[in-house]
Design a protein around this motif. Structure first.
Motif, PDB file in Angstrom:
ATOM      1  N   PRO A 109      -4.013  -9.576   2.481  1.00  0.00           N
ATOM      2  CA  PRO A 109      -3.051  -8.582   2.991  1.00  0.00           C
ATOM      3  C   PRO A 109      -3.693  -7.206   2.980  1.00  0.00           C
ATOM      4  O   PRO A 109      -4.502  -6.897   2.092  1.00  0.00           O
ATOM      5  N   GLU A 110      -3.382  -6.390   3.965  1.00  0.00           N
ATOM      6  CA  GLU A 110      -3.932  -5.035   3.972  1.00  0.00           C
ATOM      7  C   GLU A 110      -3.282  -4.173   2.898  1.00  0.00           C
ATOM      8  O   GLU A 110      -3.928  -3.299   2.321  1.00  0.00           O
ATOM      9  N   GLY A 111      -2.003  -4.406   2.664  1.00  0.00           N
ATOM     10  CA  GLY A 111      -1.279  -3.615   1.665  1.00  0.00           C
ATOM     11  C   GLY A 111      -0.374  -4.490   0.828  1.00  0.00           C
ATOM     12  O   GLY A 111       0.005  -5.590   1.236  1.00  0.00           O
ATOM     13  N   LEU A 112      -0.040  -3.994  -0.349  1.00  0.00           N
ATOM     14  CA  LEU A 112       0.827  -4.719  -1.266  1.00  0.00           C
ATOM     15  C   LEU A 112       1.767  -3.717  -1.923  1.00  0.00           C
ATOM     16  O   LEU A 112       1.316  -2.757  -2.546  1.00  0.00           O
ATOM     17  N   VAL A 113       3.075  -3.925  -1.767  1.00  0.00           N
ATOM     18  CA  VAL A 113       4.069  -2.988  -2.293  1.00  0.00           C
ATOM     19  C   VAL A 113       4.438  -3.366  -3.725  1.00  0.00           C
ATOM     20  O   VAL A 113       4.775  -4.518  -4.007  1.00  0.00           O
ATOM     21  N   HIS A 114       4.370  -2.382  -4.610  1.00  0.00           N
ATOM     22  CA  HIS A 114       4.747  -2.581  -6.014  1.00  0.00           C
ATOM     23  C   HIS A 114       6.012  -1.779  -6.320  1.00  0.00           C
ATOM     24  O   HIS A 114       6.153  -0.638  -5.865  1.00  0.00           O
ATOM     25  N   GLY A 115       6.893  -2.358  -7.092  1.00  0.00           N
ATOM     26  CA  GLY A 115       8.068  -1.636  -7.558  1.00  0.00           C
ATOM     27  C   GLY A 115       7.733  -0.766  -8.756  1.00  0.00           C
ATOM     28  O   GLY A 115       6.566  -0.549  -9.088  1.00  0.00           O
ATOM     29  N   GLU A 116       8.752  -0.275  -9.419  1.00  0.00           N
ATOM     30  CA  GLU A 116       8.554   0.641 -10.541  1.00  0.00           C
ATOM     31  C   GLU A 116       7.737  -0.009 -11.658  1.00  0.00           C
ATOM     32  O   GLU A 116       7.958  -1.165 -12.034  1.00  0.00           O
ATOM     33  N   ASN A 117       6.794   0.754 -12.160  1.00  0.00           N
ATOM     34  CA  ASN A 117       5.969   0.299 -13.270  1.00  0.00           C
ATOM     35  C   ASN A 117       5.660   1.514 -14.143  1.00  0.00           C
ATOM     36  O   ASN A 117       4.758   2.291 -13.841  1.00  0.00           O
ATOM     37  N   GLN A 118       6.426   1.694 -15.191  1.00  0.00           N
ATOM     38  CA  GLN A 118       6.258   2.865 -16.050  1.00  0.00           C
ATOM     39  C   GLN A 118       4.907   2.876 -16.731  1.00  0.00           C
ATOM     40  O   GLN A 118       4.295   3.925 -16.918  1.00  0.00           O
ATOM     41  N   ALA A 119       4.405   1.701 -17.107  1.00  0.00           N
ATOM     42  CA  ALA A 119       3.113   1.633 -17.781  1.00  0.00           C
ATOM     43  C   ALA A 119       1.976   2.098 -16.875  1.00  0.00           C
ATOM     44  O   ALA A 119       0.987   2.671 -17.338  1.00  0.00           O
ATOM     45  N   ALA A 120       2.127   1.852 -15.559  1.00  0.00           N
ATOM     46  CA  ALA A 120       1.106   2.259 -14.599  1.00  0.00           C
ATOM     47  C   ALA A 120       1.355   3.663 -14.058  1.00  0.00           C
ATOM     48  O   ALA A 120       0.501   4.226 -13.367  1.00  0.00           O
ATOM     49  N   GLY A 121       2.548   4.220 -14.343  1.00  0.00           N
ATOM     50  CA  GLY A 121       2.828   5.600 -13.963  1.00  0.00           C
ATOM     51  C   GLY A 121       3.371   5.805 -12.567  1.00  0.00           C
ATOM     52  O   GLY A 121       3.250   6.883 -11.999  1.00  0.00           O
ATOM     53  N   TRP A 122       3.995   4.779 -11.976  1.00  0.00           N
ATOM     54  CA  TRP A 122       4.577   4.990 -10.647  1.00  0.00           C
ATOM     55  C   TRP A 122       5.969   4.360 -10.565  1.00  0.00           C
ATOM     56  O   TRP A 122       6.285   3.422 -11.279  1.00  0.00           O
ATOM     57  N   GLN A 123       6.773   4.927  -9.642  1.00  0.00           N
ATOM     58  CA  GLN A 123       8.089   4.364  -9.353  1.00  0.00           C
ATOM     59  C   GLN A 123       7.988   3.342  -8.224  1.00  0.00           C
ATOM     60  O   GLN A 123       8.706   2.351  -8.198  1.00  0.00           O
ATOM     61  N   ARG A 124       7.106   3.624  -7.289  1.00  0.00           N
ATOM     62  CA  ARG A 124       6.849   2.706  -6.185  1.00  0.00           C
ATOM     63  C   ARG A 124       5.466   3.031  -5.639  1.00  0.00           C
ATOM     64  O   ARG A 124       5.103   4.202  -5.522  1.00  0.00           O
ATOM     65  N   LEU A 125       4.720   2.019  -5.322  1.00  0.00           N
ATOM     66  CA  LEU A 125       3.366   2.243  -4.819  1.00  0.00           C
ATOM     67  C   LEU A 125       2.999   1.166  -3.807  1.00  0.00           C
ATOM     68  O   LEU A 125       3.220  -0.017  -4.047  1.00  0.00           O
ATOM     69  N   THR A 126       2.451   1.605  -2.670  1.00  0.00           N
ATOM     70  CA  THR A 126       1.853   0.660  -1.741  1.00  0.00           C
ATOM     71  C   THR A 126       0.354   0.665  -1.995  1.00  0.00           C
ATOM     72  O   THR A 126      -0.328   1.659  -1.759  1.00  0.00           O
ATOM     73  N   GLN A 127      -0.127  -0.425  -2.501  1.00  0.00           N
ATOM     74  CA  GLN A 127      -1.542  -0.582  -2.823  1.00  0.00           C
ATOM     75  C   GLN A 127      -2.291  -1.024  -1.569  1.00  0.00           C
ATOM     76  O   GLN A 127      -1.882  -1.958  -0.877  1.00  0.00           O
ATOM     77  N   ILE A 128      -3.387  -0.347  -1.258  1.00  0.00           N
ATOM     78  CA  ILE A 128      -4.219  -0.722  -0.114  1.00  0.00           C
ATOM     79  C   ILE A 128      -5.275  -1.710  -0.589  1.00  0.00           C
ATOM     80  O   ILE A 128      -6.118  -1.363  -1.411  1.00  0.00           O
ATOM     81  N   ILE A 129      -5.219  -2.923  -0.089  1.00  0.00           N
ATOM     82  CA  ILE A 129      -6.180  -3.939  -0.501  1.00  0.00           C
ATOM     83  C   ILE A 129      -7.538  -3.701   0.159  1.00  0.00           C
ATOM     84  O   ILE A 129      -8.583  -3.762  -0.496  1.00  0.00           O
ATOM     85  N   TYR A 130      -7.527  -3.424   1.459  1.00  0.00           N
ATOM     86  CA  TYR A 130      -8.787  -3.111   2.130  1.00  0.00           C
ATOM     87  C   TYR A 130      -8.519  -2.248   3.352  1.00  0.00           C
ATOM     88  O   TYR A 130      -7.420  -2.249   3.920  1.00  0.00           O
ATOM     89  N   LEU A 131      -9.531  -1.508   3.738  1.00  0.00           N
ATOM     90  CA  LEU A 131      -9.516  -0.733   4.973  1.00  0.00           C
ATOM     91  C   LEU A 131     -10.759  -1.097   5.768  1.00  0.00           C
ATOM     92  O   LEU A 131     -11.857  -1.191   5.208  1.00  0.00           O
ATOM     93  N   TYR A 132     -10.571  -1.286   7.056  1.00  0.00           N
ATOM     94  CA  TYR A 132     -11.704  -1.556   7.949  1.00  0.00           C
ATOM     95  C   TYR A 132     -11.803  -0.408   8.941  1.00  0.00           C
ATOM     96  O   TYR A 132     -10.839  -0.091   9.650  1.00  0.00           O
ATOM     97  N   VAL A 133     -12.970   0.239   8.984  1.00  0.00           N
ATOM     98  CA  VAL A 133     -13.190   1.332   9.928  1.00  0.00           C
ATOM     99  C   VAL A 133     -14.562   1.153  10.568  1.00  0.00           C
ATOM    100  O   VAL A 133     -15.424   0.445  10.041  1.00  0.00           O
ATOM    101  N   GLU A 134     -14.751   1.816  11.692  1.00  0.00           N
ATOM    102  CA  GLU A 134     -16.047   1.801  12.356  1.00  0.00           C
ATOM    103  C   GLU A 134     -16.688   3.174  12.258  1.00  0.00           C
ATOM    104  O   GLU A 134     -16.012   4.199  12.418  1.00  0.00           O
ATOM    105  N   MET A 135     -17.974   3.186  11.975  1.00  0.00           N
ATOM    106  CA  MET A 135     -18.713   4.438  11.918  1.00  0.00           C
ATOM    107  C   MET A 135     -18.757   5.066  13.309  1.00  0.00           C
ATOM    108  O   MET A 135     -19.061   4.384  14.294  1.00  0.00           O
ATOM    109  N   PRO A 136     -18.423   6.353  13.427  1.00  0.00           N
ATOM    110  CA  PRO A 136     -18.492   7.015  14.742  1.00  0.00           C
ATOM    111  C   PRO A 136     -19.908   6.950  15.308  1.00  0.00           C
ATOM    112  O   PRO A 136     -20.887   7.051  14.561  1.00  0.00           O
ATOM    113  N   GLY A 137     -20.010   6.777  16.601  1.00  0.00           N
ATOM    114  CA  GLY A 137     -21.308   6.657  17.232  1.00  0.00           C
ATOM    115  C   GLY A 137     -22.205   7.856  17.019  1.00  0.00           C
ATOM    116  O   GLY A 137     -23.423   7.721  16.900  1.00  0.00           O
ATOM    117  N   GLU A 138     -21.585   9.058  16.933  1.00  0.00           N
ATOM    118  CA  GLU A 138     -22.372  10.273  16.752  1.00  0.00           C
ATOM    119  C   GLU A 138     -22.688  10.543  15.288  1.00  0.00           C
ATOM    120  O   GLU A 138     -23.438  11.458  14.964  1.00  0.00           O
TER     121      GLU A 138
END
Length: 211
Positions: free
Chosen positions: A98-127
């Motif tokens: 999955p490209e992203g994974l939504v997490h609910g509240e997690n006080q131990a991790a310090g967030w109320q809600r977080l969308t975690q990015i599993i991976y990003l695919y980009v292409e290097m600009p030609g220039e």
């Protein structure tokens, strides 16, 4: 298991025959993602403080970023002759995740809600421009999160040096597991007029712990 999923991968529309090389790439990708998350474990308060410092504009350029921010760096280079199917293989392997994974509240991790990015695919600009790569990364983030960073941040941050740092900060804020940059070639990473600053940007991403 990632290897089993690669082996079973078969599509009548886009046939793909796993090879020994593709299996090795899949295993390497899985190991990089797992290792990166272990090093940046959000349950560790020290790790959360490091990410907070990045997001608070403490650093004005990538030159001032701490080296080996999380004590671990991970890089994988997939080399080969143009037209041999490297990109197709890579995209098929990434499609198992999955490209992203939504997490609910997690006080131990310090967030109320977080969308975690599993991976990003980009292409290097030609220039081979920093601005072009930054834009590509921000657009990829926007696709996963449904945000408008690619539009808003360049308006808010005029300095390309600060925009570099902000982009790296976003990668950490959303716990990006893997950044894949395709089409890295001699002409855009070595021969480009911006080759030195581009190389520094890439090294900074790696040194801060983004696989």
């Amino acid at each position: 298991d990632l290897i089993d999923r690669v082996v079973k991968l078969d599509s009548s529309d886009r046939p793909f025959q796993p090879t020994e090389k593709s299996l090795k790439v899949a295993v390497s990708i899985g190991a990089m993602i797992r290792g990166g998350y272990e090093a940046r474990n959000p349950l560790n308060p020290e790790n959360r403080m490091k990410i907070l410092n990045l997001s608070n504009d403490v650093f004005t350029s990538v030159k001032k970023l701490p080296k080996r921010l999380f004590g671990k760096i991970s890089v994988f280079v997939l080399k080969g002759v143009t037209g041999t199917g490297k990109t197709i293989m890579l995209k098929r392997i990434l499609s198992l995740l999955p490209e992203g994974l939504v997490h609910g509240e997690n006080q131990a991790a310090g967030w109320q809600r977080l969308t975690q990015i599993i991976y990003l695919y980009v292409e290097m600009p030609g220039e081979g421009s920093r601005g072009g790569l930054i834009q590509a990364i921000l657009e990829a983030i926007d696709r996963v999160l449904e945000t408008k960073y690619a539009i808003d941040l360049p308006k808010q941050i005029r300095s390309i040096d600060r925009l570099e740092v902000k982009t790296i900060s976003l990668l950490h804020t959303f716990y990006t597991g893997l950044l894949v940059i395709d089409e890295l070639q001699i002409r855009n990473i070595v021969e480009s007029p911006q080759s030195k600053v581009m190389q520094l940007f890439l090294l900074s991403i790696i040194n801060t712990g983004i696989p």
